[in-house]
Write a protein that holds these residues in place. Sequence first.
Motif, PDB file in Angstrom:
ATOM      1  N   PHE A  37      -1.968   8.888  -9.111  1.00  0.00           N
ATOM      2  CA  PHE A  37      -1.842  10.576  -8.725  1.00  0.00           C
ATOM      3  C   PHE A  37      -2.987  11.294  -8.206  1.00  0.00           C
ATOM      4  CE2 PHE A  37       1.620   9.144 -11.746  1.00  0.00           C
ATOM      5  CZ  PHE A  37       2.701   9.325 -10.987  1.00  0.00           C
ATOM      6  N   MET A  38      -3.991  10.899  -8.771  1.00  0.00           N
ATOM      7  CA  MET A  38      -5.399  11.470  -8.098  1.00  0.00           C
ATOM      8  C   MET A  38      -5.968  10.987  -7.062  1.00  0.00           C
ATOM      9  SD  MET A  38      -6.929  12.518 -11.935  1.00  0.00           S
ATOM     10  CE  MET A  38      -8.276  13.522 -11.106  1.00  0.00           C
ATOM     11  N   ASN A  39      -5.698   9.663  -6.996  1.00  0.00           N
ATOM     12  CA  ASN A  39      -6.386   8.647  -5.583  1.00  0.00           C
ATOM     13  C   ASN A  39      -5.057   8.485  -4.822  1.00  0.00           C
ATOM     14  OD1 ASN A  39      -8.819   9.255  -6.893  1.00  0.00           O
ATOM     15  ND2 ASN A  39      -8.933   7.031  -7.774  1.00  0.00           N
ATOM     16  N   ASP A  40      -4.026   8.783  -4.936  1.00  0.00           N
ATOM     17  CA  ASP A  40      -2.794   8.568  -4.288  1.00  0.00           C
ATOM     18  C   ASP A  40      -2.756   7.063  -3.839  1.00  0.00           C
ATOM     19  OD1 ASP A  40      -0.697   9.310  -2.771  1.00  0.00           O
ATOM     20  OD2 ASP A  40      -1.717   9.725  -0.814  1.00  0.00           O
ATOM     21  N   ARG A  41      -2.965   6.161  -4.824  1.00  0.00           N
ATOM     22  CA  ARG A  41      -2.703   4.727  -4.689  1.00  0.00           C
ATOM     23  C   ARG A  41      -1.865   4.321  -5.604  1.00  0.00           C
ATOM     24  NH1 ARG A  41      -8.660   1.946  -5.382  1.00  0.00           N
ATOM     25  NH2 ARG A  41      -7.271   0.363  -4.625  1.00  0.00           N
ATOM     26  N   LEU A  42      -0.355   4.720  -5.381  1.00  0.00           N
ATOM     27  CA  LEU A  42       0.553   4.196  -6.182  1.00  0.00           C
ATOM     28  C   LEU A  42       0.906   2.885  -6.483  1.00  0.00           C
ATOM     29  CD1 LEU A  42       3.160   7.228  -5.555  1.00  0.00           C
ATOM     30  CD2 LEU A  42       2.050   6.685  -7.555  1.00  0.00           C
ATOM     31  N   GLY A  43       0.690   2.025  -5.277  1.00  0.00           N
ATOM     32  CA  GLY A  43       0.705   0.686  -4.986  1.00  0.00           C
ATOM     33  C   GLY A  43      -0.314  -0.263  -6.151  1.00  0.00           C
ATOM     34  N   TYR A  61      -3.053   6.251 -14.428  1.00  0.00           N
ATOM     35  CA  TYR A  61      -2.747   7.673 -13.845  1.00  0.00           C
ATOM     36  C   TYR A  61      -3.684   8.272 -12.712  1.00  0.00           C
ATOM     37  CZ  TYR A  61      -2.831  12.960 -14.046  1.00  0.00           C
ATOM     38  OH  TYR A  61      -2.842  14.339 -13.689  1.00  0.00           O
ATOM     39  N   GLU A  62      -4.868   8.081 -12.644  1.00  0.00           N
ATOM     40  CA  GLU A  62      -5.959   8.418 -11.825  1.00  0.00           C
ATOM     41  C   GLU A  62      -5.762   7.772 -10.683  1.00  0.00           C
ATOM     42  OE1 GLU A  62      -9.646   9.716 -15.162  1.00  0.00           O
ATOM     43  OE2 GLU A  62      -9.701   7.743 -14.011  1.00  0.00           O
ATOM     44  N   GLN A  63      -5.610   6.723 -10.544  1.00  0.00           N
ATOM     45  CA  GLN A  63      -5.525   5.825  -9.375  1.00  0.00           C
ATOM     46  C   GLN A  63      -4.039   6.188  -8.707  1.00  0.00           C
ATOM     47  OE1 GLN A  63      -7.634   3.870  -7.633  1.00  0.00           O
ATOM     48  NE2 GLN A  63      -9.078   4.642  -9.318  1.00  0.00           N
ATOM     49  N   LYS A 108       0.764  -1.002   0.053  1.00  0.00           N
ATOM     50  CA  LYS A 108      -0.035  -0.045   0.190  1.00  0.00           C
ATOM     51  C   LYS A 108       0.921   1.165   0.056  1.00  0.00           C
ATOM     52  CE  LYS A 108      -3.743   2.360   2.705  1.00  0.00           C
ATOM     53  NZ  LYS A 108      -4.560   2.441   3.740  1.00  0.00           N
ATOM     54  N   TRP A 109       0.967   1.967  -1.209  1.00  0.00           N
ATOM     55  CA  TRP A 109       1.909   2.952  -1.510  1.00  0.00           C
ATOM     56  C   TRP A 109       1.239   4.090  -1.758  1.00  0.00           C
ATOM     57  CZ3 TRP A 109       7.481   1.014  -2.096  1.00  0.00           C
ATOM     58  CH2 TRP A 109       8.264   1.822  -2.447  1.00  0.00           C
ATOM     59  N   GLY A 110       1.624   5.335  -1.051  1.00  0.00           N
ATOM     60  CA  GLY A 110       1.000   6.380  -1.391  1.00  0.00           C
ATOM     61  C   GLY A 110       1.969   7.556  -1.444  1.00  0.00           C
ATOM     62  N   ILE A 111       1.935   8.548  -2.072  1.00  0.00           N
ATOM     63  CA  ILE A 111       2.821   9.689  -2.227  1.00  0.00           C
ATOM     64  C   ILE A 111       3.490  10.334  -0.920  1.00  0.00           C
ATOM     65  CG2 ILE A 111       3.259  11.745  -2.937  1.00  0.00           C
ATOM     66  CD1 ILE A 111       1.460  11.246  -5.487  1.00  0.00           C
ATOM     67  N   THR A 112       2.219  10.339   0.239  1.00  0.00           N
ATOM     68  CA  THR A 112       2.392  10.532   1.637  1.00  0.00           C
ATOM     69  C   THR A 112       2.029   9.699   2.408  1.00  0.00           C
ATOM     70  OG1 THR A 112       0.458  11.901   1.769  1.00  0.00           O
ATOM     71  CG2 THR A 112       2.340  13.175   1.059  1.00  0.00           C
ATOM     72  N   GLY A 113       2.392   9.620   3.645  1.00  0.00           N
ATOM     73  CA  GLY A 113       1.647   8.511   4.436  1.00  0.00           C
ATOM     74  C   GLY A 113       2.727   7.296   4.333  1.00  0.00           C
TER      75      GLY A 113
END
Length: 299
Positions: free
Chosen positions: A261-267, A257-259, A43-48
Motif C-alpha cells: 500500500f505504500m510502495n504500490d506493489r500489491l503483487g 503492508y508497506e510494499q 505486477k499488480w498496483g492500485i493504479t496502472g
Amino acid sequence: MPHNSLKPKRRYGYLIYILPFMLVYLVFTLWPILYGFYMSMHKWGITGPISFVGLHNYQYLLKDEMFWSSLGHSSLFVIISTPLMVVLALGTALLCNLNTRWKAFFRTGFFLPTVLSVTVVSYLGTYIFNPSIGLVNTLLRYVHILPQGSNIDWLGNTATAWLAITLVTLWWTVGTNMLLFLAALQDIPDSLYEAAALDGASPLQRFIYVTLPQLRPIMGVIIMLQIIASYKIFPQIYYMTKGGPNNTTKPIIQYIYEQGFMNDRLGYAVSMSIPLFIILLALALIQLRLRGRSEGGVQ
C-alpha cells in the motif's frame, strides 16, 4: 423397492444443510487463497496496468533481505510470546477459578484489557515506556534502581523494545486465553480431584496428574491460536516503534503492508504472504496430527 429408491434422494438432500457453509467457505476462504496465488504471478498496483510476471516476484523475494529479516522478527516474537502467554493465561485462569470472594474482581481485571482497541493499548504502552515521563522509568527511579535523572530508552533499543512490545501484548490479550482455560477448568469433574485426594495426592500432584492432562486439548488449541496471532502482529509494533530502531522490530505483516500500500506493489506483497500462509498451514496440520495421536493414545 420404493424405500430403496428414496435413499439417493435422502443422501443428496443432506447437501442442502451444508450448502450455506460451503458457499461461505468457497467465497471467503478458498477463492481469496486462489486469487492470491493469481495476483502473486503479476505486477499488480492500485493504479496502472497489470502485467503477468510469472515467478519473478518469488525470485525477487528469495533475495530480499528485508523479507527474511521481518519474517525472522515475527518468528522471534512467536518464540518469545507463545510460552509466556500459555503460562500466564493458565496461571490467571487458576487464580480466577479459586473459590474466593475476589473471584469476580480477578476475572474482570484480567479480561478488561481485551475490550480496548489496539490504538488505545499502543498509546498506553508508548506512555508507560516513555524514557522521560514513563511509568516504568519513574518507578525504577523511585525504588533507586535507576539513578535520578537517568533514563532507559525502552523503545529505542532492540532488546528492550521487544520486551516492551511483548509485555504490552500479553497484558492486552491474556484475558481471552484465560477464559478458554477457565472454561476448561470448570469442566473437569470434581470426582477426579476427590479420588486423587483419597489416594493421598498433594495439591501439586493433583495439578500435575489431574488438571494438566484434562487441559491438554484446550492447551493445544490455545498454542495454535497464539502462534497464528503472534505471526500476525503488526498494529501495536507500528504504533509503538514503527518497526525501529533501524527496522529491528519490523514484523512480516508490516513489511507486506508497506510494499503493498505504500510502495504500490500489491503483487509482490501477496507473494510475500504466500510463504507465511504455508508456514501457518503447516503448523496447523502438525498440531492436528499431534492432537490426533494424543487422543488416539488416550483411547
